[in-house]
Design a protein around this motif. Structure first.
Motif, PDB file in Angstrom:
ATOM      1  N   THR A  83      40.155  40.182  45.698  1.00  0.00           N
ATOM      2  CA  THR A  83      41.407  40.781  46.089  1.00  0.00           C
ATOM      3  C   THR A  83      42.199  41.606  44.779  1.00  0.00           C
ATOM      4  OG1 THR A  83      43.669  40.340  46.911  1.00  0.00           O
ATOM      5  CG2 THR A  83      42.680  38.828  45.459  1.00  0.00           C
ATOM      6  N   THR A  84      43.171  42.395  45.119  1.00  0.00           N
ATOM      7  CA  THR A  84      43.931  43.320  44.195  1.00  0.00           C
ATOM      8  C   THR A  84      45.349  42.748  44.066  1.00  0.00           C
ATOM      9  OG1 THR A  84      44.285  44.928  45.576  1.00  0.00           O
ATOM     10  CG2 THR A  84      42.234  45.283  44.399  1.00  0.00           C
ATOM     11  N   TYR A  85      46.121  43.435  43.145  1.00  0.00           N
ATOM     12  CA  TYR A  85      47.430  42.981  43.108  1.00  0.00           C
ATOM     13  C   TYR A  85      48.493  43.335  44.190  1.00  0.00           C
ATOM     14  CZ  TYR A  85      47.077  40.754  38.587  1.00  0.00           C
ATOM     15  OH  TYR A  85      46.542  39.796  37.699  1.00  0.00           O
ATOM     16  N   ASN A  86      47.883  43.789  45.410  1.00  0.00           N
ATOM     17  CA  ASN A  86      48.927  44.288  46.289  1.00  0.00           C
ATOM     18  C   ASN A  86      48.360  44.020  47.693  1.00  0.00           C
ATOM     19  OD1 ASN A  86      46.731  45.971  46.551  1.00  0.00           O
ATOM     20  ND2 ASN A  86      47.618  47.925  46.674  1.00  0.00           N
ATOM     21  N   GLU A  87      48.159  42.678  47.669  1.00  0.00           N
ATOM     22  CA  GLU A  87      47.455  42.302  49.108  1.00  0.00           C
ATOM     23  C   GLU A  87      48.015  40.853  49.448  1.00  0.00           C
ATOM     24  OE1 GLU A  87      43.237  44.821  49.117  1.00  0.00           O
ATOM     25  OE2 GLU A  87      43.067  42.844  48.068  1.00  0.00           O
ATOM     26  N   ASP A  88      49.383  40.524  49.076  1.00  0.00           N
ATOM     27  CA  ASP A  88      49.745  39.255  49.243  1.00  0.00           C
ATOM     28  C   ASP A  88      49.567  38.804  50.657  1.00  0.00           C
ATOM     29  OD1 ASP A  88      49.925  39.056  46.380  1.00  0.00           O
ATOM     30  OD2 ASP A  88      52.183  39.927  46.613  1.00  0.00           O
ATOM     31  N   GLU A  89      50.122  39.521  51.586  1.00  0.00           N
ATOM     32  CA  GLU A  89      50.142  39.276  52.995  1.00  0.00           C
ATOM     33  C   GLU A  89      48.659  38.839  53.538  1.00  0.00           C
ATOM     34  OE1 GLU A  89      52.779  38.584  55.176  1.00  0.00           O
ATOM     35  OE2 GLU A  89      54.276  38.863  53.413  1.00  0.00           O
ATOM     36  N   LEU A 104      40.735  37.525  41.800  1.00  0.00           N
ATOM     37  CA  LEU A 104      41.067  39.161  41.182  1.00  0.00           C
ATOM     38  C   LEU A 104      39.907  39.647  40.805  1.00  0.00           C
ATOM     39  CD1 LEU A 104      44.274  38.399  39.400  1.00  0.00           C
ATOM     40  CD2 LEU A 104      44.157  39.646  41.717  1.00  0.00           C
ATOM     41  N   LYS A 105      39.729  40.968  41.004  1.00  0.00           N
ATOM     42  CA  LYS A 105      38.328  41.785  40.919  1.00  0.00           C
ATOM     43  C   LYS A 105      38.066  42.156  39.221  1.00  0.00           C
ATOM     44  CE  LYS A 105      38.218  44.199  45.293  1.00  0.00           C
ATOM     45  NZ  LYS A 105      38.117  45.565  46.010  1.00  0.00           N
ATOM     46  N   ASP A 106      39.355  41.682  38.461  1.00  0.00           N
ATOM     47  CA  ASP A 106      38.754  41.577  37.054  1.00  0.00           C
ATOM     48  C   ASP A 106      39.155  40.352  36.500  1.00  0.00           C
ATOM     49  OD1 ASP A 106      41.535  41.479  37.544  1.00  0.00           O
ATOM     50  OD2 ASP A 106      42.313  42.945  36.151  1.00  0.00           O
ATOM     51  N   THR A 107      38.772  39.230  37.329  1.00  0.00           N
ATOM     52  CA  THR A 107      38.824  37.929  36.933  1.00  0.00           C
ATOM     53  C   THR A 107      37.837  37.618  35.822  1.00  0.00           C
ATOM     54  OG1 THR A 107      39.139  35.589  37.528  1.00  0.00           O
ATOM     55  CG2 THR A 107      37.162  36.893  38.227  1.00  0.00           C
ATOM     56  N   GLY A 108      38.208  36.671  34.882  1.00  0.00           N
ATOM     57  CA  GLY A 108      37.124  36.095  33.839  1.00  0.00           C
ATOM     58  C   GLY A 108      36.083  35.337  34.272  1.00  0.00           C
ATOM     59  N   ARG A 109      35.171  35.831  33.621  1.00  0.00           N
ATOM     60  CA  ARG A 109      33.713  34.845  33.717  1.00  0.00           C
ATOM     61  C   ARG A 109      33.994  33.655  34.208  1.00  0.00           C
ATOM     62  NH1 ARG A 109      29.446  32.442  31.122  1.00  0.00           N
ATOM     63  NH2 ARG A 109      27.521  32.846  31.505  1.00  0.00           N
ATOM     64  N   GLU A 110      34.596  32.630  33.367  1.00  0.00           N
ATOM     65  CA  GLU A 110      34.469  31.095  33.577  1.00  0.00           C
ATOM     66  C   GLU A 110      35.208  31.022  34.830  1.00  0.00           C
ATOM     67  OE1 GLU A 110      32.711  29.078  31.988  1.00  0.00           O
ATOM     68  OE2 GLU A 110      31.901  30.794  30.917  1.00  0.00           O
ATOM     69  N   HIS A 111      36.449  31.617  35.036  1.00  0.00           N
ATOM     70  CA  HIS A 111      37.034  31.305  36.411  1.00  0.00           C
ATOM     71  C   HIS A 111      36.270  31.768  37.546  1.00  0.00           C
ATOM     72  CE1 HIS A 111      40.507  30.496  38.863  1.00  0.00           C
ATOM     73  NE2 HIS A 111      40.335  31.614  39.585  1.00  0.00           N
TER      74      HIS A 111
END
Length: 221
Positions: A83-89, A104-111
């Motif tokens: 997901t991105t930051y504008n898709e809450d619904e 999130l598409k830019d999430t960290g490797r460990e998460h």
């Protein structure tokens, strides 16, 4: 043993980036890629992944439509939504349909790895900031509705259990924290499912968000 992953996203750069990260971990391998929901379903005719990373917005067949189709076909493969930051619904809708978590598409490797592992175990793992956003979306949607009657359906112990589930705790951890048996935790979960009309942890979390049962302090201590 390696866990098999399918990545479904209409952006090649996202798929390739995730694949590069995932394959740095010896426990995972990417066995298929898809640009939309139709391609994802087609891949499942010949492949058996342990988890699917699914974009929400794809052409031809969206991520939500695909998750719904998987459910209707009784294909019980864990799905983690990209997901991105504008898709809450859309995220709330995805949880209600049974998605196991969000990245999130830019999430960290460990998460990324923790979320995939959690989904494969059947657990739901959501970042605190993601939960805060979902709660904000729920408040915006229901700012004129009184949910107090719905809250009364859930006992205090059940509320503690669903709160802990939303924060990423497993049944064993919840049992130890509450000083009860793991069997009792599972009994509370069964009651929660029955009261909320759901059949999975992710759906329970989604409905708990909708009804204001889950509170804002969501950091796992």
């Amino acid at each position: 043993m390696k866990y098999n992953v399918i990545i479904a996203d209409d952006h090649l750069v996202v798929r390739e980036g995730l694949k590069l990260i995932i394959e740095t971990n010896d426990n995972f391998q990417v066995i298929g890629e898809a640009a939309n929901g139709e391609e994802t379903l087609s891949l499942l005719e010949s492949l058996t992944p342990d988890v699917i990373l699914m974009d929400l917005n794809m052409p031809k067949m969206s991520g939500l439509e695909t998750i719904k189709e998987l459910k209707e076909r009784n294909i019980n493969i864990p799905v983690v939504i990209l997901t991105t930051y504008n898709e809450d619904e859309l995220m709330i809708n995805g949880l209600e349909l049974g998605a196991k978590g969000y990245l999130l598409k830019d999430t960290g490797r460990e998460h990324l790895f923790r979320t995939i592992e959690s989904a494969i175990r059947g657990d739901t793992l959501l970042q605190p900031e993601m939960m805060a956003r979902l709660l904000a979306a729920r408040n915006k949607r229901h700012d004129e509705q009184d949910t107090s009657a719905e809250k009364l359906l859930i006992s205090e112990k059940e509320r503690i259990v669903i709160q802990a589930i939303a924060r990423g705790y497993r049944s064993k951890e919840i049992a130890a924290d509450m000083g009860i048996s793991e069997r009792t935790v599972k009994a509370h979960l069964t009651n929660i499912y029955n009261k909320l009309g759901v059949d999975s942890r992710s759906q329970a979390v989604a409905v708990a968000i909708e009804r204001g049962i889950v509170q804002r302090d969501l950091r796992k201590e």
